[in-house]
Write an enzyme that holds these catalytic residues in place. Sequence first.
Site, PDB file in Angstrom:
ATOM      1  N   ASP A 260      -0.160  -6.127  -3.908  1.00 49.18           N
ATOM      2  CA  ASP A 260      -1.570  -5.848  -3.539  1.00 49.18           C
ATOM      3  C   ASP A 260      -2.227  -5.179  -4.686  1.00 49.18           C
ATOM      4  O   ASP A 260      -1.395  -4.822  -5.556  1.00 49.18           O
ATOM      5  CB  ASP A 260      -1.811  -5.148  -2.182  1.00 49.18           C
TER       6      ASP A 260
ATOM      7  N   HIS B 244      -6.614  -9.269  -4.280  1.00 47.33           N
ATOM      8  CA  HIS B 244      -5.775  -8.278  -4.030  1.00 47.33           C
ATOM      9  C   HIS B 244      -4.596  -8.330  -5.208  1.00 47.33           C
ATOM     10  O   HIS B 244      -3.585  -8.140  -5.012  1.00 47.33           O
ATOM     11  CB  HIS B 244      -5.309  -8.374  -2.824  1.00 47.33           C
TER      12      HIS B 244
ATOM     13  N   ASP C  78      -6.991 -13.795   1.159  1.00 49.38           N
ATOM     14  CA  ASP C  78      -7.979 -13.067   2.011  1.00 49.38           C
ATOM     15  C   ASP C  78      -8.829 -12.069   0.731  1.00 49.38           C
ATOM     16  O   ASP C  78      -8.443 -12.051  -0.315  1.00 49.38           O
ATOM     17  CB  ASP C  78      -7.420 -12.239   2.673  1.00 49.38           C
ATOM     18  N   GLU C  79     -10.061 -11.867   1.389  1.00 50.18           N
ATOM     19  CA  GLU C  79     -10.830 -10.843   0.757  1.00 50.18           C
ATOM     20  C   GLU C  79     -10.651 -11.102  -0.861  1.00 50.18           C
ATOM     21  O   GLU C  79     -10.546  -9.955  -1.584  1.00 50.18           O
ATOM     22  CB  GLU C  79     -10.496  -9.465   1.108  1.00 50.18           C
TER      23      GLU C  79
ATOM     24  N   TRP D  14      -0.950  -2.860   8.360  1.00 52.39           N
ATOM     25  CA  TRP D  14      -1.410  -2.464   6.867  1.00 52.39           C
ATOM     26  C   TRP D  14      -1.176  -0.926   6.883  1.00 52.39           C
ATOM     27  O   TRP D  14      -1.487  -0.182   7.790  1.00 52.39           O
ATOM     28  CB  TRP D  14      -3.101  -2.812   6.721  1.00 52.39           C
TER      29      TRP D  14
ATOM     30  N   ARG E 257       0.907  -1.254   0.070  1.00 49.73           N
ATOM     31  CA  ARG E 257       0.009  -0.193   0.055  1.00 49.73           C
ATOM     32  C   ARG E 257       0.656   1.322  -0.144  1.00 49.73           C
ATOM     33  O   ARG E 257       0.696   2.116  -0.989  1.00 49.73           O
ATOM     34  CB  ARG E 257      -0.670   0.210   1.156  1.00 49.73           C
TER      35      ARG E 257
HETATM   36  C1  ACM Z   1      -6.432  -8.999   5.853  1.00 47.14           C
HETATM   37  O1  ACM Z   1      -6.321  -8.189   6.973  1.00 47.14           O
HETATM   38  N1  ACM Z   1      -7.167  -8.821   4.882  1.00 47.14           N
HETATM   39  C2  ACM Z   1      -5.574 -10.174   6.007  1.00 47.14           C
END
Ligand code: ACM
Length: 590
Positions: free
Chosen positions: A203, A274, A340-341, A505, A174
């Site tokens: 990402d 991502h 993830d996500e 993050w 990021r």
């Molecule tokens: C995450 O916080 N998306 C692993």
Amino acid sequence: MSEIETDGVADAPTDPTAETHLIPAPLVTERRDGAPGLRTLDERTTLDAGPGTEGAARWLRAVLGAATGLPFPDGGPGPDPYGITLRISADVEREHGPEGYRLSTDGSVADAAVLIEGGGPAGVFWGAQTLRQLLGPDAYRKAPLRRGARELPPITVEDAPRFGWRGLMLDVARHFLPKDDVLRYLDLLAAHKLNVLHLHLTDDQGWRLEIKRRPKLTEIGAWRPRTKWGHRASPLWNETPHGGFYTQDDIREIVAYAAERHITVVPEIDIPGHAQAAIAAHPELGNTDVVDTAALTVWDTWGVNPNVLAPTDDVLRFYEGVFEEVLDLFPSTFIHVGGDECPKDQWKRSATAQARMKELGLADEDGLQSWFVRHFDRWLADRGRRLIGWDEILEGGSRTEDREPTTLGLGPGGETTTLGLGPGAAVSSWRGYAGGITAAEAGHDVVMCPEQQVYLDHRQAPGDDEPMPIGYVRTLEDVYRFEPVPPSLSPEAAAHVIGAQANVWTEVMENRDRVDYQVFPRLAAFAEVAWSALPVPVERDFADFERRMTSHYRRLDALGVAYRPPTGPAPWQRRPGVLGRPIEGAPPNV
Ligand code: ACM
């Protein structure tokens, strides 16, 4: 210069026990004032490094040599009452494992001023880190503030870590953290006896690793023309182009620097979500039948992104090529594949994805996600590595009667647990403890990193002064009270909790100082959670930790860490008017 002397940190050097304010707390410490022995380090102090301790000796000469101005000449193997002796000890190994150590400065050993015995090279190195703490905050500087001898307190320490995985995840995707800042973070981890740096390298907002066979990943994917300034709901933009990536030689340097400090660098290449930066560089990786992927650019704002990888063989081959280079660069047993996500909307609309689901006999799109993950689970296992992923890798994955492993791409001989993953696969439990509990009970190793507890991007105090405050309030004390092993686990399942990790993050952390602010001082509390044995009764003594922190703030000052002062941010640490997204109330009960 200390920025915070007037900001509420007690003046530790007036406390005569300050040098023994060790963090993380060792297993056993005994201070024996009045004990005999030569505890003065000066020009005569030699360094005798036994076999296997050469790395610790190199570090000690370089770091303590710089801070004290002392040369630490080679002492040779004979007794030297002025010397520092480093040894590997089978006895320590038996009792405390390879990372355990014993350190003595109290004259209880006649033939050395300082004796550090480690169960292995790592144990000696952690012992050397403790020696540095005993020398006072100036031992954390890069040059001596004064010439002359240094006194050590008379002490014996017996120590070993509670967990084998003591990690920090840095999101360098990021906001890119230049190589020198990563090296600095490795030193900061080592100073806290942490031993895993999980680098989140890819990402939607950036691809940060040079891949020789795919130069566009960094030519296109490593930068963006502008960036959302604050939380995604903020109306502000930073119009300065942002970017950067690590060359393969940068990574080799980072990995070697980490190894010298007994830290493993675990790379993360996030699939199948991502992935917008990768798709911007290579539009063929996306779901081309439902989006114009050629029009996609590296994402400039935050959130969960719908542009995910297409579930095709070509995409698997592309990422196998990426992972081949990753394996060449990173010796880590564990390779993180994200997982993830991953929103399923595009797969629901994509004829290609639906055909693939049918071909594989998958009930739903979650199965497609598993198919990706399992492919690389097997692929990594075939190469002697182990997959680790965020806890979503458990979804859509349970093996049932009608879903044999071969239909899911594991191939013949692909042993799986009841969760459909190879037995070597491990889980980073981030959405609370639940994923970790499920995984541990099924026999998978788990790294506990629940967002409600140890996401250091979450704000650390209430109030409007916190820079771009997001998430729940997670104070120093909250982090200190984090317990990685849920009490409900059986002893067998609990043994699968191989460690804990704090995650950072960086959406709202535009540079190193912002990262420092979020990470410190809470990483010191986290280090104690991950390293120090649970006290009996199981009640951590926060008041004692705070007392030791008075010295630790001085160490952080000497290291130049831009931590959050206990009384709140300095004016230049605030970001007035930049929107965050604080969540009120306590985090959900996890
Ligand atoms: C995450 O916080 N998306 C692993």
